[in-house]
Design a protein around this motif. Structure first.
Motif, PDB file in Angstrom:
ATOM      1  N   GLY A 486     -78.207 -38.345  53.317  1.00  0.00           N
ATOM      2  CA  GLY A 486     -77.226 -39.175  52.057  1.00  0.00           C
ATOM      3  C   GLY A 486     -77.171 -38.775  51.000  1.00  0.00           C
ATOM      4  N   ILE A 487     -77.904 -37.368  50.409  1.00  0.00           N
ATOM      5  CA  ILE A 487     -78.100 -37.029  49.067  1.00  0.00           C
ATOM      6  C   ILE A 487     -76.343 -36.409  49.348  1.00  0.00           C
ATOM      7  CG2 ILE A 487     -79.150 -35.716  47.633  1.00  0.00           C
ATOM      8  CD1 ILE A 487     -81.233 -37.180  48.247  1.00  0.00           C
ATOM      9  N   ILE A 488     -76.226 -35.368  50.554  1.00  0.00           N
ATOM     10  CA  ILE A 488     -75.580 -34.337  50.562  1.00  0.00           C
ATOM     11  C   ILE A 488     -73.920 -34.929  50.853  1.00  0.00           C
ATOM     12  CG2 ILE A 488     -74.430 -32.863  52.469  1.00  0.00           C
ATOM     13  CD1 ILE A 488     -77.604 -32.451  52.945  1.00  0.00           C
ATOM     14  N   LYS A 489     -73.316 -34.624  49.955  1.00  0.00           N
ATOM     15  CA  LYS A 489     -71.442 -35.104  50.650  1.00  0.00           C
ATOM     16  C   LYS A 489     -71.034 -33.729  50.363  1.00  0.00           C
ATOM     17  CE  LYS A 489     -73.119 -38.404  48.483  1.00  0.00           C
ATOM     18  NZ  LYS A 489     -73.761 -39.993  48.721  1.00  0.00           N
ATOM     19  N   GLY A 490     -69.366 -33.829  50.665  1.00  0.00           N
ATOM     20  CA  GLY A 490     -68.130 -33.219  50.686  1.00  0.00           C
ATOM     21  C   GLY A 490     -68.289 -32.916  52.391  1.00  0.00           C
ATOM     22  N   SER A 491     -67.862 -31.381  52.166  1.00  0.00           N
ATOM     23  CA  SER A 491     -68.020 -30.456  53.230  1.00  0.00           C
ATOM     24  C   SER A 491     -69.734 -29.993  54.044  1.00  0.00           C
ATOM     25  CB  SER A 491     -67.424 -29.278  53.058  1.00  0.00           C
ATOM     26  OG  SER A 491     -68.065 -28.166  52.285  1.00  0.00           O
ATOM     27  N   SER A 492     -70.409 -30.521  52.538  1.00  0.00           N
ATOM     28  CA  SER A 492     -71.364 -29.673  53.216  1.00  0.00           C
ATOM     29  C   SER A 492     -72.537 -30.889  54.110  1.00  0.00           C
ATOM     30  CB  SER A 492     -72.647 -29.614  52.221  1.00  0.00           C
ATOM     31  OG  SER A 492     -72.353 -28.750  50.586  1.00  0.00           O
ATOM     32  N   LYS A 493     -71.594 -32.294  54.275  1.00  0.00           N
ATOM     33  CA  LYS A 493     -72.109 -33.032  55.413  1.00  0.00           C
ATOM     34  C   LYS A 493     -71.889 -33.359  55.954  1.00  0.00           C
ATOM     35  CE  LYS A 493     -73.084 -37.644  53.948  1.00  0.00           C
ATOM     36  NZ  LYS A 493     -73.188 -39.162  53.127  1.00  0.00           N
ATOM     37  N   ALA A 494     -70.753 -32.541  56.772  1.00  0.00           N
ATOM     38  CA  ALA A 494     -69.750 -32.797  57.581  1.00  0.00           C
ATOM     39  C   ALA A 494     -70.099 -31.393  58.358  1.00  0.00           C
ATOM     40  CB  ALA A 494     -68.291 -32.750  57.200  1.00  0.00           C
ATOM     41  N   ARG A 495     -70.680 -29.607  57.506  1.00  0.00           N
ATOM     42  CA  ARG A 495     -71.544 -29.239  58.133  1.00  0.00           C
ATOM     43  C   ARG A 495     -72.706 -29.355  58.712  1.00  0.00           C
ATOM     44  NH1 ARG A 495     -68.994 -24.067  56.333  1.00  0.00           N
ATOM     45  NH2 ARG A 495     -66.869 -24.876  54.732  1.00  0.00           N
ATOM     46  N   THR A 496     -73.612 -29.897  57.667  1.00  0.00           N
ATOM     47  CA  THR A 496     -75.160 -30.474  58.734  1.00  0.00           C
ATOM     48  C   THR A 496     -74.698 -30.893  59.915  1.00  0.00           C
ATOM     49  OG1 THR A 496     -75.335 -30.805  56.205  1.00  0.00           O
ATOM     50  CG2 THR A 496     -76.722 -31.735  57.793  1.00  0.00           C
ATOM     51  N   VAL A 497     -74.355 -32.074  60.070  1.00  0.00           N
ATOM     52  CA  VAL A 497     -73.555 -33.243  60.847  1.00  0.00           C
ATOM     53  C   VAL A 497     -73.180 -32.111  62.436  1.00  0.00           C
ATOM     54  CG1 VAL A 497     -72.314 -35.019  61.690  1.00  0.00           C
ATOM     55  CG2 VAL A 497     -73.212 -35.485  59.446  1.00  0.00           C
ATOM     56  N   LEU A 498     -72.273 -31.189  61.898  1.00  0.00           N
ATOM     57  CA  LEU A 498     -71.802 -30.304  63.194  1.00  0.00           C
ATOM     58  C   LEU A 498     -73.077 -29.508  63.768  1.00  0.00           C
ATOM     59  CD1 LEU A 498     -68.353 -29.564  61.869  1.00  0.00           C
ATOM     60  CD2 LEU A 498     -68.759 -30.632  63.822  1.00  0.00           C
ATOM     61  N   ALA A 499     -73.858 -28.321  62.497  1.00  0.00           N
ATOM     62  CA  ALA A 499     -75.397 -28.409  63.081  1.00  0.00           C
ATOM     63  C   ALA A 499     -76.533 -29.093  63.825  1.00  0.00           C
ATOM     64  CB  ALA A 499     -76.138 -27.202  62.359  1.00  0.00           C
ATOM     65  N   PHE A 500     -76.242 -30.514  63.237  1.00  0.00           N
ATOM     66  CA  PHE A 500     -77.080 -30.920  63.921  1.00  0.00           C
ATOM     67  C   PHE A 500     -76.703 -31.849  65.860  1.00  0.00           C
ATOM     68  CE2 PHE A 500     -78.208 -35.822  65.824  1.00  0.00           C
ATOM     69  CZ  PHE A 500     -79.876 -34.865  65.801  1.00  0.00           C
ATOM     70  N   HIS A 501     -75.707 -32.069  65.741  1.00  0.00           N
ATOM     71  CA  HIS A 501     -74.764 -31.912  67.194  1.00  0.00           C
ATOM     72  C   HIS A 501     -74.653 -30.513  67.864  1.00  0.00           C
ATOM     73  CE1 HIS A 501     -74.585 -36.176  67.141  1.00  0.00           C
ATOM     74  NE2 HIS A 501     -74.027 -36.151  65.357  1.00  0.00           N
ATOM     75  N   ALA A 502     -74.709 -30.048  67.597  1.00  0.00           N
ATOM     76  CA  ALA A 502     -74.566 -28.760  68.258  1.00  0.00           C
ATOM     77  C   ALA A 502     -76.098 -28.369  68.703  1.00  0.00           C
ATOM     78  CB  ALA A 502     -73.940 -27.247  67.206  1.00  0.00           C
ATOM     79  N   ALA A 503     -77.248 -28.017  68.165  1.00  0.00           N
ATOM     80  CA  ALA A 503     -78.685 -28.400  68.683  1.00  0.00           C
ATOM     81  C   ALA A 503     -79.187 -28.587  69.126  1.00  0.00           C
ATOM     82  CB  ALA A 503     -79.609 -28.500  66.606  1.00  0.00           C
ATOM     83  N   LEU A 504     -78.593 -30.724  68.944  1.00  0.00           N
ATOM     84  CA  LEU A 504     -79.034 -31.520  69.569  1.00  0.00           C
ATOM     85  C   LEU A 504     -78.627 -30.618  71.975  1.00  0.00           C
ATOM     86  CD1 LEU A 504     -80.279 -33.769  71.318  1.00  0.00           C
ATOM     87  CD2 LEU A 504     -78.417 -35.644  70.402  1.00  0.00           C
ATOM     88  N   PHE A 505     -77.724 -30.578  70.899  1.00  0.00           N
ATOM     89  CA  PHE A 505     -76.270 -30.508  72.636  1.00  0.00           C
ATOM     90  C   PHE A 505     -77.329 -29.072  73.100  1.00  0.00           C
ATOM     91  CE2 PHE A 505     -72.381 -27.581  74.177  1.00  0.00           C
ATOM     92  CZ  PHE A 505     -72.108 -28.259  75.054  1.00  0.00           C
ATOM     93  N   GLU A 506     -77.544 -28.162  72.342  1.00  0.00           N
ATOM     94  CA  GLU A 506     -77.927 -27.071  72.300  1.00  0.00           C
ATOM     95  C   GLU A 506     -79.360 -26.752  73.902  1.00  0.00           C
ATOM     96  OE1 GLU A 506     -78.527 -22.278  71.726  1.00  0.00           O
ATOM     97  OE2 GLU A 506     -78.580 -23.309  70.301  1.00  0.00           O
ATOM     98  N   LEU A 507     -80.159 -27.559  72.890  1.00  0.00           N
ATOM     99  CA  LEU A 507     -81.346 -27.777  73.508  1.00  0.00           C
ATOM    100  C   LEU A 507     -81.825 -28.245  74.692  1.00  0.00           C
ATOM    101  CD1 LEU A 507     -83.601 -28.747  69.686  1.00  0.00           C
ATOM    102  CD2 LEU A 507     -83.382 -26.181  71.739  1.00  0.00           C
ATOM    103  N   CYS A 508     -80.323 -29.117  74.897  1.00  0.00           N
ATOM    104  CA  CYS A 508     -80.150 -30.285  76.192  1.00  0.00           C
ATOM    105  C   CYS A 508     -79.831 -29.633  76.905  1.00  0.00           C
ATOM    106  CB  CYS A 508     -79.633 -31.608  75.883  1.00  0.00           C
ATOM    107  SG  CYS A 508     -79.705 -32.952  75.026  1.00  0.00           S
ATOM    108  N   THR A 509     -78.423 -28.830  76.971  1.00  0.00           N
ATOM    109  CA  THR A 509     -77.791 -28.057  78.331  1.00  0.00           C
ATOM    110  C   THR A 509     -79.232 -26.511  78.282  1.00  0.00           C
ATOM    111  OG1 THR A 509     -76.763 -26.262  76.163  1.00  0.00           O
ATOM    112  CG2 THR A 509     -75.575 -28.567  77.217  1.00  0.00           C
ATOM    113  N   ASN A 510     -79.976 -25.972  77.819  1.00  0.00           N
ATOM    114  CA  ASN A 510     -80.787 -25.268  78.142  1.00  0.00           C
ATOM    115  C   ASN A 510     -81.651 -25.887  79.034  1.00  0.00           C
ATOM    116  OD1 ASN A 510     -80.176 -23.411  76.453  1.00  0.00           O
ATOM    117  ND2 ASN A 510     -82.289 -23.707  74.521  1.00  0.00           N
TER     118      ASN A 510
END
Length: 596
Positions: A486-510
């Protein structure tokens, strides 16, 4: 679960259609200008999986239903969902109608069962029981255009399950629920299961040890025993077909004697190795005993030293407390070592005696056969022939018994391993049902790996000013250094969300057993992420997709990924519109690339 194709079906001769659009094995890209209809197609995929989607009036008016075909555990599922506010979804499996669902609850139970996911009753925000909706899982693997890039988990409707984000991540990663409504009842059942498994494992280990004692030493592989049996059977067949009975029979006896001598050498080698171990253990035991005597002498000297009142004026001064504690620990450690050595030595002596007995038996067989062979050379061929066949048949029988014992041992080992795995799973479940906040080792490992993977994906996205010291809390939410999302704004927030979903996706598909093998993005915010960073992100996702047999689907306006025709598909709008090409067109309207 992997997507095969998507199709929008018109509701009348003047309605809109998309044609059947096939997904790529790794990447599917929808590349077109704004307003061409990318979002309705992305939404239709999730709509067929049970997600509530509010389509615009013109889509509902001109389209009858959305059809999604997917592969799940070797079967083809066809999901047809009628457009509109009412829930009406038909499922066909391998072209046979499985069921028609008129509410999300029944459909969710069906999908969770098909995906082999648990359907434990969870606790709602009002402390009532509920089963998880399958649609509540989808925002973990689908980011919509509006809220998807502003939160780690953004369901289209407010969450109704207590700690819904944590519960959905646990369900996706196949962990026990955090708030099970039937927790207390289940805890009693799990405790009984654990007690049963503990008793069964003890009995299984004893059985495995008894079976191991019956095995010949040194051990041979089943493949080696099979080879010896095959050779002996071949020699037996040769004897039956022989014309020179006496010569071939003597040769067969020589072969049996040779096998026995080879076995004798193996036994001698094993016996020598065991004798060496026993001798070494005896020497080590004497050295440990010597250390114990030295420790005792030091302790006696310390006590004499304490007796001098000038050194320690008070009986409880504690000046030698550390030394006394060290003495106790060292003595206990050395005695434990002696105990382990005695157990190991006793086992080795027992094995050595068994080998000695077998060695004597083999020696007697060799001597007996050698004597019989000498006599057989002077006798008629028929006696030699009978003796050779008898000996070879006996050897085949003995090898058959040995093979059965080896197979029984392997089978028991596999059974024991399965029991251990079942107990580990049950222990994890028991830990999750405890009232304390402690979590199982599997979940702790997952939290560590998720944080590490998320940091790696932040590097891929070239994220600035975001801490890589990521900690996943007990609710499975990332803490970036000391900051929350919630503290993070702008493009940094979008990148953080994308990183989280990619990390979860990778762990699940492993995990090859995980059903979640599709990640969907509806127009990542290209105005907030540089073209090069988004390109690196998609390429890294494709590497994961290729490695783990997964799919990445995304729509885009300005960024265009260069697809590989072997693994990827690009969906372009193919129907002429009033201002620009569109993804949906009339029934009588030919696609642009098919027009004359």
């Amino acid at each position: 679960m992997k997507f095969e194709s998507l199709e929008i079906i018109p509701n009348n001769p003047d309605g809109w259609r998309s044609g059947e659009l096939e997904f790529g094995d790794a990447i599917t890209q929808l590349y077109a200008k704004n307003g061409s209809g990318k979002t309705p197609l992305i939404q239709a995929m999730m709509f067929c999986l049970g997600l509530h989607v509010q389509f615009r009036d013109d889509i509902v008016r001109n389209c009858k239903m959305a059809r999604l075909k997917l592969l799940l555990r070797g079967k083809r599922f066809t999901l047809d969902r009628m457009m509109g506010d009412s829930f009406d979804l038909t499922v066909r499996v391998d072209d046979k109608t499985e069921n028609r669902f008129y509410n999300e609850d029944d459909f969710s139970r069906f999908m969770l069962k098909s995906l082999n996911l648990r359907s434990d009753r969870l606790v709602t925000n009002g402390n009532t029981p509920t089963t998880p909706y399958f649609s509540a899982l989808l925002p973990l693997f689908y980011l919509d255009q509006d809220q998807g890039y502003s939160e780690y988990y953004a369901p289209p409707r407010p969450g109704f399950i207590k700690n819904q984000f944590s519960e959905m991540v646990r369900l996706a990663a196949n962990f026990p629920p955090q708030n099970s409504y039937d927790k207390k009842k289940k805890a009693i059942e799990v405790k009984k299961d654990l007690a049963y498994l503990d008793t069964t494992i003890v009995d299984s280990r004893k059985l495995m040890e008894r079976i191991a004692q019956e095995l010949p030493s040194p051990l041979r592989k089943i493949e080696d025993v099979d080879r010896l049996i095959a050779e002996l059977k071949s020699r037996l067949e040769d004897l039956k077909k022989s014309k020179d009975i006496k010569s071939d029979s003597l040769s067969s006896l020589d072969y049996v004697i040779g096998n026995l001598r080879r076995r004798h050498r193996e036994l001698q080698s094993e016996e020598a190795a065991l004798d060496s171990k026993i001798s070494s253990a005896t020497q080590i035991r004497e050295e440990i005993q010597s250390e114990i005597e030295t420790l005792n002498l030091n302790e006696e000297a310390k006590r004499a030293f304490i007796s001098f009142s000038d050194i320690c004026t008070s009986p409880s001064c504690g000046i030698f407390m550390v030394s006394a504690d060290s003495y106790g620990k060292s003595l206990l450690y050395l005695k434990d070592q002696i105990k382990d050595l005695e157990i190991s030595t006793a086992s080795n002596i027992q094995r050595s005696e068994a080998i000695s007995t077998e060695k004597k038996f083999v020696e007697s067989q060799i001597a007996q056969l050698a004597q019989q062979r000498g006599l057989a050379e002077r006798e008629a061929g028929i006696e030699v022939f009978i003796e050779a066949i008898s000996r070879i048949s006996s050897e085949i029988f003995e090898l058959g018994l040995e093979k059965n014992k080896l197979e029984k041992s392997e089978q028991q080992k596999n059974t024991h391993l399965d029991l251990l795995k079942r107990r580990d799973i049950t222990l994890t479940l028991e830990d999750s049902l405890q009232t304390s906040r402690e979590q199982s080792p599997d979940i702790l490992r997952f939290r560590i790996e998720l944080g590490q993977k998320m940091a790696e994906w932040l590097d891929v996205l070239n994220s600035k000013n975001i801490s890589r010291d990521i900690r996943i809390d007990s609710d499975l939410k990332p803490i970036l250094g000391t900051e929350k999302l919630g503290i993070i704004k702008g493009s940094s927030k979008a990148r953080t969300v994308l990183a989280f979903h990619a990390a979860l996706f990778e762990l699940c598909t492993n995990d090859p057993l995980s059903p979640f093998r599709v990640l969907v993005f509806d127009t990542p915010r290209q105005q907030e992420i540089h073209w090069e960073d988004l390109d690196a992100y998609i390429k890294a996702l494709k590497a994961v997709a290729l490695r783990n047999n997964a799919q990445v689907i995304f729509s885009t306006t300005s960024y265009q990924y260069v697809i590989d025709d072997k693994t990827d598909k690009e969906w372009l709008p193919k129907f002429a519109g009033s201002e620009q090409p569109m993804y949906l067109g009339g029934v009588d309207q030919s696609p642009i690339d098919a027009a004359p």
